[in-house]
Motif scaffolding. Structure first.
Motif, mmCIF file in Angstrom:
data_model
loop_
_atom_site.group_PDB
_atom_site.id
_atom_site.type_symbol
_atom_site.label_atom_id
_atom_site.label_comp_id
_atom_site.label_asym_id
_atom_site.label_seq_id
_atom_site.Cartn_x
_atom_site.Cartn_y
_atom_site.Cartn_z
ATOM 1 N N GLU A 1 45.500 33.308 36.065
ATOM 2 C CA GLU A 1 46.291 33.709 37.228
ATOM 3 C C GLU A 1 45.495 33.326 38.467
ATOM 4 O O GLU A 1 44.387 33.840 38.680
ATOM 5 C CB GLU A 1 46.560 35.212 37.218
ATOM 6 C CG GLU A 1 47.566 35.659 36.178
ATOM 7 C CD GLU A 1 47.923 37.122 36.345
ATOM 8 O OE1 GLU A 1 49.107 37.444 36.542
ATOM 9 O OE2 GLU A 1 47.000 37.956 36.298
ATOM 10 N N LEU B 1 45.334 32.915 42.638
ATOM 11 C CA LEU B 1 45.878 33.301 43.940
ATOM 12 C C LEU B 1 45.910 32.067 44.835
ATOM 13 O O LEU B 1 44.866 31.494 45.151
ATOM 14 C CB LEU B 1 45.013 34.387 44.568
ATOM 15 C CG LEU B 1 45.109 35.774 43.924
ATOM 16 C CD1 LEU B 1 43.855 36.583 44.194
ATOM 17 C CD2 LEU B 1 46.336 36.515 44.437
ATOM 18 N N ARG C 1 49.319 30.154 36.271
ATOM 19 C CA ARG C 1 50.261 31.070 36.893
ATOM 20 C C ARG C 1 49.833 31.320 38.330
ATOM 21 O O ARG C 1 48.723 31.779 38.579
ATOM 22 C CB ARG C 1 50.324 32.396 36.135
ATOM 23 C CG ARG C 1 51.330 33.372 36.739
ATOM 24 C CD ARG C 1 51.330 34.701 36.030
ATOM 25 N NE ARG C 1 52.142 35.679 36.761
ATOM 26 C CZ ARG C 1 52.120 36.992 36.540
ATOM 27 N NH1 ARG C 1 51.341 37.496 35.608
ATOM 28 N NH2 ARG C 1 52.870 37.805 37.253
ATOM 29 N N ARG C 2 50.714 31.006 39.275
ATOM 30 C CA ARG C 2 50.401 31.178 40.699
ATOM 31 C C ARG C 2 50.902 32.532 41.180
ATOM 32 O O ARG C 2 52.041 32.918 40.939
ATOM 33 C CB ARG C 2 51.057 30.077 41.537
ATOM 34 C CG ARG C 2 50.648 30.134 43.009
ATOM 35 C CD ARG C 2 51.452 29.148 43.838
ATOM 36 N NE ARG C 2 52.848 29.547 43.946
ATOM 37 C CZ ARG C 2 53.312 30.410 44.849
ATOM 38 N NH1 ARG C 2 52.499 30.971 45.722
ATOM 39 N NH2 ARG C 2 54.592 30.708 44.878
ATOM 40 N N VAL C 3 50.011 33.270 41.864
ATOM 41 C CA VAL C 3 50.361 34.528 42.518
ATOM 42 C C VAL C 3 49.836 34.472 43.948
ATOM 43 O O VAL C 3 49.093 33.557 44.315
ATOM 44 C CB VAL C 3 49.791 35.747 41.762
ATOM 45 C CG1 VAL C 3 50.562 36.003 40.488
ATOM 46 C CG2 VAL C 3 48.317 35.549 41.425
ATOM 47 N N TYR C 4 50.220 35.447 44.781
ATOM 48 C CA TYR C 4 49.874 35.342 46.198
ATOM 49 C C TYR C 4 49.627 36.720 46.802
ATOM 50 O O TYR C 4 50.299 37.698 46.450
ATOM 51 C CB TYR C 4 51.009 34.643 46.967
ATOM 52 C CG TYR C 4 50.686 34.428 48.430
ATOM 53 C CD1 TYR C 4 49.737 33.498 48.809
ATOM 54 C CD2 TYR C 4 51.321 35.178 49.417
ATOM 55 C CE1 TYR C 4 49.415 33.304 50.149
ATOM 56 C CE2 TYR C 4 51.016 34.985 50.755
ATOM 57 C CZ TYR C 4 50.059 34.051 51.111
ATOM 58 O OH TYR C 4 49.745 33.870 52.427
ATOM 59 N N ARG C 5 48.652 36.772 47.692
ATOM 60 C CA ARG C 5 48.407 37.920 48.552
ATOM 61 C C ARG C 5 48.119 37.363 49.951
ATOM 62 O O ARG C 5 47.489 36.314 50.078
ATOM 63 C CB ARG C 5 47.226 38.769 48.068
ATOM 64 C CG ARG C 5 47.425 39.409 46.714
ATOM 65 C CD ARG C 5 48.491 40.479 46.717
ATOM 66 N NE ARG C 5 48.604 41.157 45.433
ATOM 67 C CZ ARG C 5 49.320 40.739 44.402
ATOM 68 N NH1 ARG C 5 49.981 39.590 44.491
ATOM 69 N NH2 ARG C 5 49.379 41.412 43.275
#
Length: 266
Positions: A153, A155, A175-179
């Motif tokens: 994962e 960011l 898997r791309r996630v974002y904050r």
């Protein structure tokens, strides 16, 4: 010296949180900086004024680099320099989000030696001193043990997947996630909540200095997009992106990045 500087940064970060949380983000006065540099609020300026006053009073021989202070070449002659983002994630702050942070660091001869990232509305204090490990609210933290990039994962903002950044024009299958806060993203990787982070655009030193040390002290690797160690207090305080992760995931990302890739906004 790093340990005593860290105590100073932690106290200052907590005081910054007290000041910032007196403002209600959506109601705080807000201005747009020139040349599309983003927003600034009265909270940013109030926090910056306190930090500049108190930190420079405590360490008068240190240089000063902050997002909200006009830069001065004087800092380039100093052995140590504060690298400060009064509020990282100002846009989120102004929208009423809780994912903004105070990012405070000391760099010595270009290397960060003490760092604190504080999210007052989440009561999260990440901290590190060179050679002493990294902590979250006083407990030791470490990067994840993920070894497979395909299962990681990461960011990252969506533009980082642009084919122009990657060898053969194909981004890795992670898997791309974002904050929203760059400092918070780096801290989350240090904590092991996510396996890596990257931003492939030119990055301001104040956004990443604290996260660089916290992540490295948590056992991670933190470099620019070309795999070079990050160095701070440069004449133009902008670095060539950030790639940060555990050893194996960082190696996987670095191996896939095109060194001649486009430096588009990401």
């Amino acid at each position: 010296m790093p340990a005593t500087d860290l105590s100073l940064l932690i106290d200052a970060a907590r005081e910054a949180g007290k000041i910032a949380t007196r403002y209600s983000g959506p109601q705080a006065q807000r201005w747009e900086k020139p040349e599309g540099a983003g927003p600034v609020t009265e909270a940013d300026l109030a926090v910056n004024a306190m930090l500049e006053r108190d930190l420079q009073a405590a360490r008068p021989n240190y240089g000063w680099l902050s997002e909200e202070t006009e830069d001065s070449p004087d800092r380039l002659s100093r052995e140590r320099v504060f690298v400060i983002d009064p509020i990282d994630g100002t846009r989120s702050f102004a929208e009423g989000s809780r994912t903004w942070a105070h990012s405070l660091a000391v760099a010595e001869h270009g290397e960060v030696t003490a760092a604190a990232i504080y999210l007052p509305q989440r009561d999260l204090l990440y901290a590190a001193a060179k050679g002493h490990g990294a902590t979250l609210n006083g407990a030791d933290i470490h990067v994840s043990g993920q070894v497979h990039l395909s299962e990681a994962e990461i960011l990252a903002a969506k533009p980082n997947l642009d084919p122009r950044h990657w060898l053969s024009g194909v981004a890795p299958d992670f898997r791309r996630v974002y904050r929203p806060s760059l400092a918070y993203r780096m801290a989350l990787v240090a904590q092991g909540r996510f396996d890596g982070m990257l931003t492939l655009r030119p990055s301001w030193e104040w956004d990443i200095a604290a996260g660089d040390l916290i992540l490295r002290e948590a056992g991670g690797i933190c470099t620019d997009r070309l795999g070079q160690p990050l160095r701070f207090n440069n004449p133009h305080p902008r670095l060539n992106g950030v790639v940060a992760a555990g050893v194996e995931v960082h190696a996987g990302l670095h191996a896939r990045l095109d060194p001649n890739g486009a430096g588009i906004l990401a």
